[in-house]
Design an enzyme around this catalytic site. Structure first.
Site, PDB file in Angstrom:
ATOM      1  CG  ASP A   1      60.597  36.570   5.673  1.00 42.08           C
ATOM      2  OD1 ASP A   1      61.501  35.888   5.162  1.00 42.08           O
ATOM      3  OD2 ASP A   1      60.709  37.794   5.892  1.00 42.08           O
ATOM      4  CG  HIS A  10      62.822  37.755   2.728  1.00 39.06           C
ATOM      5  ND1 HIS A  10      63.403  37.281   3.879  1.00 39.06           N
ATOM      6  CD2 HIS A  10      63.572  38.825   2.351  1.00 39.06           C
ATOM      7  CE1 HIS A  10      64.450  38.044   4.197  1.00 39.06           C
ATOM      8  NE2 HIS A  10      64.578  38.976   3.282  1.00 39.06           N
ATOM      9  CD  GLU A  59      67.722  41.101   3.821  1.00 32.62           C
ATOM     10  OE1 GLU A  59      68.590  41.589   4.546  1.00 32.62           O
ATOM     11  OE2 GLU A  59      66.862  40.310   4.254  1.00 32.62           O
TER      12      GLU A  59
HETATM   13  C1  TNX Z   1      66.743  42.554   7.229  1.00 36.72           C
HETATM   14  S1  TNX Z   1      64.848  44.898   6.899  1.00 36.72           S
HETATM   15  C2  TNX Z   1      65.513  42.164   6.720  1.00 36.72           C
HETATM   16  C3  TNX Z   1      64.690  41.225   7.496  1.00 36.72           C
HETATM   17  C4  TNX Z   1      65.381  40.757   8.737  1.00 36.72           C
HETATM   18  C5  TNX Z   1      66.074  41.930   9.402  1.00 36.72           C
HETATM   19  C6  TNX Z   1      66.699  41.657  10.720  1.00 36.72           C
HETATM   20  C7  TNX Z   1      64.505  44.021   5.683  1.00 36.72           C
HETATM   21  C8  TNX Z   1      63.761  44.642   4.619  1.00 36.72           C
HETATM   22  N1  TNX Z   1      64.936  42.751   5.636  1.00 36.72           N
HETATM   23  O1  TNX Z   1      64.315  40.139   6.685  1.00 36.72           O
HETATM   24  O2  TNX Z   1      64.431  40.219   9.590  1.00 36.72           O
HETATM   25  O3  TNX Z   1      67.074  42.405   8.524  1.00 36.72           O
HETATM   26  O4  TNX Z   1      66.953  42.868  11.383  1.00 36.72           O
END
Ligand code: TNX
Length: 776
Positions: free
Chosen positions: A206, A281, A346
């Protein structure tokens, strides 16, 4: 006198001996059996099987020896016995594994009679689960970390037929945001197996840390595994770091360590699935190799939250793909798992829109937009992964712009992505935030350690179902199972990690293993008490949040009577309470119906077990004040998204919690709160309080000033007091009541102005949250 004493002594001895006798021939009832996850079929029979130091395990294949240790090691520690492992069954006193090819993978059949225990399965997973069941049938002291005496190691005679409802039963640990040592991962593997879970998904990459040694790219761990230590600050309140700043906080796993972990997991029938995030990430990787990004600028490994995530891999340059293929080759060499998780979540693709390489790629590939470019990215990685005989998993964002042909979707933004993927004929693993996010709170937020947000208590997890009702049979068959995700932004220690995982994992395991028909919260809540005792013995720092008392307050605006309902997750919890100065002990009043209150009152309550309070006590003060139930008018009404309890929301004694979404807050975005309360008649007042919240992550700030003015005609106001408060960085989430005291005076109208923070350091508008205006 002496004779009497002697007589009593004799009676005592007789009693003790007969007690021991009755202990040895314990009559088991259904209530003694507390297995989680609940077996599919269990028939209790009369009598019991007793272990002693001569009991032997009978195996038919060498690899079963490892499986046996889940129970034999426990006997070694708790009873001091080294139980034998043999291949030929003796006449009596043994636990035997019998291979039965007809049983499906992971299923087992167990029969216990007074002479022996037989566990049938088609392979080691079934044998293991049989033993894990046996372990939960034994006295809880089997989990003891030191020798215990006077325990009769017996289990009831019975027959069990058991098999899982879903084949994928996972837990994800985020070891990037905070690093956890291999030993903790091994412990977690044992505990997964204990609950018949079979996947450990490791989130190895990450923004804030690259955690896996890659020989071809040493800087990934030399640079990417370390960040500037800002652990004293809130995750979202950490300073930005730049390239070249030396990182001292972090860690990584060597390939050797990971291979050893994978081998260990195999003995516990747990598959370790690695996640190598892409294209977003990955700031940690870009910090190590800036050429992987579009802009190629050096960046630092972030010490905390990054949002939006724009530093992502370049999708135009060939060397990105070459890099990722080389990384995955090493990853696949370590992890034999069928699946490789490539993340995919994301990604903010603004750089792709500007990058000439990405634009060129879009042109040559005929891609309409950057979503399609991400889809190209993942599809290309999938072809590579498939060519090595493996399958790709991605977060549900991989559906956007077109899903890769063979991909399995991990649905996290609810179950929607999962439903869509199943409709398109893809396999799905359900991990919806609503039920499976263990970084959420599991109890009232004021009582819990800082969590990411959300509220997912034990009872909610227990209602999880990976198959969504609207799915048809074919779609439902694509649902492989479910998984809990523990993101670790707020989790720095193994103690805290355990706290978030347990007991919720027990609830999850039952939803994934046991039949849908057998699901019964009340029954589960009895069984989990025994599990708690086992957890105590196992030294697991599990959360006792499910014992916390919660309140639900209603106010009758006509009579101004407040009615306080006390409740708990367990339907039949024995809640007792006291008021004001009374001590909360065994004599406390048993709660049976809402408590009616008409004056300022403190309430103390707790769940009681065996006449003793358990868990943290609940304390609240219902403060009656002069504004209760009086009309409030606002210059600018509160925001539609945070309406609290509406019209009388700020004058109803109801206080809100640190959870800004608890429904009790009224809030203003970028605007001051100006409220006028009409007390109905002129009365003497000397103090005004304004309840507020600060949580800078979501831009909620304390007011920068609170001013009180009074009036008798509602037109001409006279200022009586004000408090100023300068902005200060605040990493935590805090409640604060601004109290303005002034010389007692008589007034009918009270005007309260709370000013919102005007210039927000990180940009945008600030929120102003208010839960009550208290006038005395
Ligand atoms: C979303 S769940 C993310 C994570 C974060 C999380 C916090 C996901 C695939 N991505 O990078 O840690 O929310 O709840």
């Amino acid at each position: 006198m002496n004779v009497l004493k002697q007589l009593m002594g004799m009676i005592l001895i007789i009693l003790m001996v007969s007690c021991q006798d009755s202990k040895q021939s314990k009559v088991f009832t259904e209530a003694d059996i507390a297995i989680i996850p609940k077996p599919v079929e269990l028939t209790l029979e009369q009598g019991s099987f007793q272990f002693n130091d001569k009991t032997q395990f009978v195996i038919s294949e060498a690899s079963q020896k490892e499986v046996v240790t889940v129970v034999s090691d426990k006997f070694q520690t708790a009873a001091g016995w080294t139980l034998g492992v043999v291949e030929q069954a003796p006449n009596t006193n043994f636990v035997q594994f019998i291979t039965d090819e007809n049983l499906e993978d992971e299923a087992y059949h167990m029969n216990v009679n007074s002479d022996r225990v037989q566990i049938s399965a088609s392979g080691n997973a079934g044998f293991l689960y049989g033993l894990e069941t046996l372990r939960q049938l034994l006295p809880i002291h089997i989990e003891s970390s030191k020798l215990v005496s006077d325990i009769v190691w017996e289990i009831p005679n019975l027959t069990i037929n058991d098999h899982p409802r879903y084949r994928y039963r996972g837990l994800m640990l985020d070891v990037s945001r905070h690093f956890f040592e291999i030993d903790y991962l091994k412990k977690t593997i044992d505990r997964l197996a204990f609950l018949k879970m079979n996947v450990l998904h490791l989130h190895l990459v990450d923004d804030q840390g690259w955690r896996i040694e890659i020989k071809k790219y040493p800087k990934l761990t030399e640079v990417g595994a370390w960040r500037v230590d800002q652990e004293d600050k809130h995750w979202d309140g950490r300073e930005e770091t730049t390239a070249g700043q030396k990182g001292t906080y972090g860690g990584f796993y060597t390939q050797e360590e990971l291979k050893d972990l994978v081998a260990y997991a195999a003995t516990r029938s747990v598959e370790v699935i690695p996640e190598i995030e892409m294209p977003a990430h990955v700031t940690s990787a870009i910090a190590a190799y800036p050429e992987l990004s579009c802009h190629e600028r050096p960046v630092g490994v972030p010490s905390g939250g990054v949002w939006p995530i724009t530093d992502i891999y370049c999708a135009g340059k060939e060397n990105t793909f070459e890099f990722l293929e080389n990384v995955l080759l090493e990853v696949m060499d370590i992890f034999p798992s069928k699946y490789i998780h490539v993340g995919g979540d994301e990604a903010t693709k603004t750089n792709w829109e500007k990058c000439p390489d990405c634009q060129k790629r879009m042109k040559t590939e005929g891609l309409e937009n950057v979503e399609e470019l991400q889809s190209y990215f993942i599809k290309r990685m999938e072809r590579f992964i498939n060519s090595k005989g493996k399958r790709l998993i991605g977060w549900d964002e991989i559906l956007e712009g077109g899903i890769a042909p063979e991909a399995t979707v991990m649905s996290w933004r609810g179950t929607k992505g999962g439903v869509e993927a199943a409709e398109q004929g893809h396999d799905v693993i359900m991990t919806p935030g609503s039920h499976a996010y263990f970084d959420h709170y599991q109890g009232p937020q004021n009582e819990e350690p800082l969590a990411w947000g959300g509220y997912t208590p034990l009872s909610k997890v227990y209602t999880f179902d990976p198959v969504v009702e609207t799915m048809n049979e074919t779609e439902a068959n694509h649902v492989l199972g479910g998984q809990a995700n523990l993101w670790s932004e707020q989790i720095k220690t193994t103690d805290h990690s355990e706290y978030m995982i347990f007991p919720r994992l027990a609830a999850l395991s039952e939803t994934l293993w046991s039949t849908k028909e057998s699901r019964d919260w009340d029954d589960f809540s009895h069984r989990i008490e025994t599990l708690f005792k086992r957890f105590d013995m196992m030294g697991i720092n599990y959360a006792k949040s499910s014992y916390l008392v919660m309140e639900d307050i209603q106010i009758d605006m006509d009579t101004k009577e407040v009615s306080v309902e006390l409740k708990n997750e367990y339907t039949d919890a024995d809640i007792r309470y006291t008021l004001n100065d009374e001590e909360l002990n065994t004599n406390a009043t048993k709660y049976t119906e809402p408590i009616k209150i008409t004056e300022t009152t403190e309430i103390h309550a707790s769940v009681f077990k065996d006449n003793q309070p358990i868990g943290k006590p609940f304390n609240t003060t219902i403060e009656f004040h002069k504004a209760v139930g009086k009309p409030v008018t606002f210059k600018v009404k509160y925001d539609d998204r945070y309406q609290g309890e509406g019209e009388f929301g700020l004058v109803n004694t109801l206080r809100a919690t640190k959870n800004y979404q608890d429904g009790h807050w009224q809030a203003w975005l970028g605007k001051d709160m100006e409220a006028v309360i009409d007390l109905g008649e002129s009365m003497a007042i000397h103090e005004v309080g304004v309840g507020t919240l600060e949580n800078q992550g979501p831009s909620i700030y304390f007011p920068t000033s609170v001013t009180v003015s009074v009036s008798d005609d509602g037109k001409n106001f006279k200022e009586v007091g004000t408090i100023e408060r300068a902005f200060a960085k605040n990493p935590s989430s805090d409640l604060k009541t601004f109290n303005i005291e002034f010389e007692e005076q008589s007034a009918r109208y009270v005007k309260v102005v709370a000013t919102v923070l005007k210039s927000v350091p990180k940009g945008g508008h600030a929120w102003l949250f208010v839960d009550e205006i208290i006038i005395n």
